[in-house]
Motif scaffolding. Sequence first.
Motif, mmCIF file in Angstrom:
data_model
loop_
_atom_site.group_PDB
_atom_site.id
_atom_site.type_symbol
_atom_site.label_atom_id
_atom_site.label_comp_id
_atom_site.label_asym_id
_atom_site.label_seq_id
_atom_site.Cartn_x
_atom_site.Cartn_y
_atom_site.Cartn_z
ATOM 1 N N SER A 128 0.830 -1.212 0.000
ATOM 2 C CA SER A 128 0.000 0.000 0.000
ATOM 3 C C SER A 128 0.862 1.259 0.000
ATOM 4 O O SER A 128 2.033 1.239 0.413
ATOM 5 C CB SER A 128 -0.923 0.013 1.227
ATOM 6 N N LEU A 129 0.250 2.336 -0.491
ATOM 7 C CA LEU A 129 0.875 3.668 -0.489
ATOM 8 C C LEU A 129 -0.053 4.620 0.249
ATOM 9 O O LEU A 129 -1.276 4.634 -0.012
ATOM 10 C CB LEU A 129 1.084 4.180 -1.917
ATOM 11 N N LYS A 130 0.505 5.430 1.166
ATOM 12 C CA LYS A 130 -0.309 6.406 1.891
ATOM 13 C C LYS A 130 0.016 7.806 1.390
ATOM 14 O O LYS A 130 1.172 8.252 1.432
ATOM 15 C CB LYS A 130 -0.028 6.308 3.388
ATOM 16 N N VAL A 131 -1.002 8.516 0.883
ATOM 17 C CA VAL A 131 -0.813 9.856 0.317
ATOM 18 C C VAL A 131 -0.573 10.850 1.447
ATOM 19 O O VAL A 131 -1.375 10.934 2.398
ATOM 20 C CB VAL A 131 -2.044 10.268 -0.523
ATOM 21 N N SER A 132 0.519 11.622 1.332
ATOM 22 C CA SER A 132 0.882 12.556 2.410
ATOM 23 C C SER A 132 0.883 14.015 1.983
ATOM 24 O O SER A 132 0.678 14.900 2.820
ATOM 25 C CB SER A 132 2.273 12.209 2.959
ATOM 26 N N GLY A 139 1.341 20.666 -14.198
ATOM 27 C CA GLY A 139 0.192 20.103 -13.507
ATOM 28 C C GLY A 139 0.435 19.967 -12.020
ATOM 29 O O GLY A 139 1.067 20.827 -11.400
ATOM 30 N N TYR A 140 -0.042 18.889 -11.464
ATOM 31 C CA TYR A 140 0.151 18.648 -10.033
ATOM 32 C C TYR A 140 0.315 17.153 -9.816
ATOM 33 O O TYR A 140 0.082 16.319 -10.697
ATOM 34 C CB TYR A 140 -1.029 19.187 -9.213
ATOM 35 N N GLY A 141 0.718 16.783 -8.599
ATOM 36 C CA GLY A 141 0.907 15.383 -8.253
ATOM 37 C C GLY A 141 0.851 15.207 -6.747
ATOM 38 O O GLY A 141 0.604 16.167 -5.989
ATOM 39 N N PHE A 142 1.110 13.988 -6.310
ATOM 40 C CA PHE A 142 1.017 13.672 -4.887
ATOM 41 C C PHE A 142 2.275 12.949 -4.430
ATOM 42 O O PHE A 142 2.883 12.173 -5.189
ATOM 43 C CB PHE A 142 -0.200 12.784 -4.616
ATOM 44 N N ILE A 143 2.660 13.184 -3.190
ATOM 45 C CA ILE A 143 3.717 12.422 -2.530
ATOM 46 C C ILE A 143 3.052 11.344 -1.684
ATOM 47 O O ILE A 143 2.196 11.637 -0.844
ATOM 48 C CB ILE A 143 4.604 13.309 -1.632
ATOM 49 N N ALA A 144 3.465 10.091 -1.944
ATOM 50 C CA ALA A 144 2.924 8.972 -1.159
ATOM 51 C C ALA A 144 4.074 8.222 -0.507
ATOM 52 O O ALA A 144 5.207 8.231 -1.013
ATOM 53 C CB ALA A 144 2.117 8.036 -2.057
#
Length: 769
Positions: free
Chosen positions: A433-437, A445-450
């Motif tokens: 699993s990956l938890k979005v932080s 654009g944009y993105g997320f750190i997991a």
Amino acid sequence: MKLPSVSEFSAQSIVCKGPYQNHGTIHHSVLAYPKSSTEYCNSISNSIVNSVTFGGHENKLQCLSKANLKYPILFAKLQESDAFESKGCKSYEDMLDADTEKSRGNFDIKKSSEGSSESHFNEDEVSGALSMSNEKFLEYPLNYEVCLGKLRAVYLHVLAAEQWNASRLNKCHRSYLESATNLIHYMALNSLDVDELKQELYSSGLVDLERTNSHVLASITAAIKLLKNLQPNSYDKNHKTWPLDVIHHDNVQETENYVDFGISAMRKKASMNKAALFGPAQDEKNINIMVTVGREAIDNETLLSDLVKSGANVIRINCAHDDSTIWSEIIRLAKHCSQMLEKPCRVLMDLAGPKLRTGPMKSGPQVMKLSPKKDAKGDVMFPAQVWLSRPGCAPPTPSAVDATLFVESGRFFNEIGIGNVLEFVDCRGRRRSLKVSKRLSASSGYGFIAECSRTAYVGSGTKLCIQKKKGKSSCGEVVNVPAADQFIRVRVGDLLTIIREPSLIFDEIGASTCGAAKVTCNSGRLFDSVKPGDPIAFDDGRIWGVVQGTSINEIVVSISRASPKGSKLGSEKSINIPKSEIHFEGLTSKDLVDLEFIAANADMVGISFIRDVHDMEIVQQQLKKRKLAELGVVLKIETQSAFDRLPLLLLQAMQSPNPFGVMIARGDLAVECGWDQMASIQEEILSICNAGHVPVIWATQVLESLTKTGIPTRAEITDVASGRRASCIMLNKGKYITEAVSTLNTVLGSCSTSKKNMKTLMKPLFPTS
């Protein structure tokens, strides 16, 4: 091209017998040379010397080059009998009192038949060169007249060297005439065994001839003038016995043929040559920062912008990798960043050259490993940081993440929120699993750190699912995972087979029936040149071996040096055979094609694996053919042959108007010449280039630990400080390259201001009003 030895020069001699008839001419030659080398050489009037008498006593100028000097440019020898007891004198003072005969003027020239070799000296004479024995000298204070005589002999030797090389100077482009002349002066000075004279002058506080590379003749002249002024009882006050007695640079009238060889003029010339190659200095530190980039500059659109902001002003592209499509995009981005930031940024493109490399290997699986950092007990200290975004949207700070995953899905990113858990099954079938932080904006654009707290292997096609409280989920598919680099691992004692045929079936690479790992190399010269017993190195000397056997299509190597746990050897890694007589052409067919692209898009071209003057001539012919007189040229010194012929290479380069410089390619150079020689070799290259006013690029493994791991070593920082003597410092690729450029820029700036800070620190040591 092999430099002539001492025995290949025709022996000549000049005896000074009275007032010089050419005072005015030589007077002009000291600091104001005529531009025409032919006119100047005629003015010196055959001043190749074997013996000269000063003030009635003789001075010996030993012609032998130093044992460790690789450039025996030999021009003059002054004979003397250094046993002053033969004159019936007990000391220097007695000898000088006994020498009342005045110096006489004309040049009586005696030249041996052409082709003869009459170098009348032996090794017993070397010990008496230019000075008495140390024991005798230390019994007396500095004798100004003796030192003055020796220094005058050195001066005449330097001028004789210039005359001897008049044909080379005539071929130099007018913009390099002063630099070429000073280079010849430097080589002439260093062909002499004058260490004791240098020590005498330095210990007396007069001049340090070890630090006068960029202005040799002016420094010798200044030292002579100082010695003349310090003589307590000048024996030649009332008459002119030496052309330097009447030298006054301020009185020389400037004419259209006037060329200033003074210290300030020489330093200015060095600065002009540097600015011609790299552009005008932008700040106080006055040192350029070069960074090697490749395909990653396209994958991450902010990389080049970050590098230029951090202080990089030269982008280097290696033509051995990628293709013209990638190069064009890198150059476009570099020029765009330069314009937007209003900071200059030049482009250097290195020709691949005839460098030997391992061939391609079978592509690995498209899998990426996510690895959290653990402590000694195996507990997770820091989860792996993963960037999640749409394809093409790179993270704003690449070094802040451990992996980048591109995900394709219509509504996937619209439904992600901070705190969400993304579940997936990795390539091994294990649930992870990956938890979005964090949510971050990027250039496109944009993105997320997991965060990933357990080791996982993610490949193209892996599905990420968002788990929500109501049981609904949304999935995205991972795409564009790059193929893992394949390699073989070799240990000491292993056998490695190099195969000529590049079309070797990839499945066969890595194993063979005889138990040897296999790599390919498509250069026929390798197989035609090596023989059993030759040492061979791979990957910039990280792996060494000895050739055990050869055939038309195979070379068997026994590994003699590698990491204790085994060293990785992949595709496109260097192969060096330092003891082989392998012969390369100057420019390959690929180089000629790439040169067309470079001419239209880059500011500088790097000439890889240049070996002799003939290679340089080929490059100049190609540049002239394409009318590329303004394209900068960088000579990469990475072989023993190039190092041995460096002065001749520089003089050949000076025949063209192109701005040029030298790169100390310490990776291949250390392998070719030996690790134990690397320190002295780089110092010698710096000295020779300084004498020729040639800009130098300090390259290979600069801040390598910082670039790859984010933490520099102490030795790397001091290496950077040493690199300040060069005109440019080059960094190679790495995950933390932006931080490395910023650190390098800071270190260079702090070195520039350290002297100012030292003045502040010294204030408490002195009383205040």
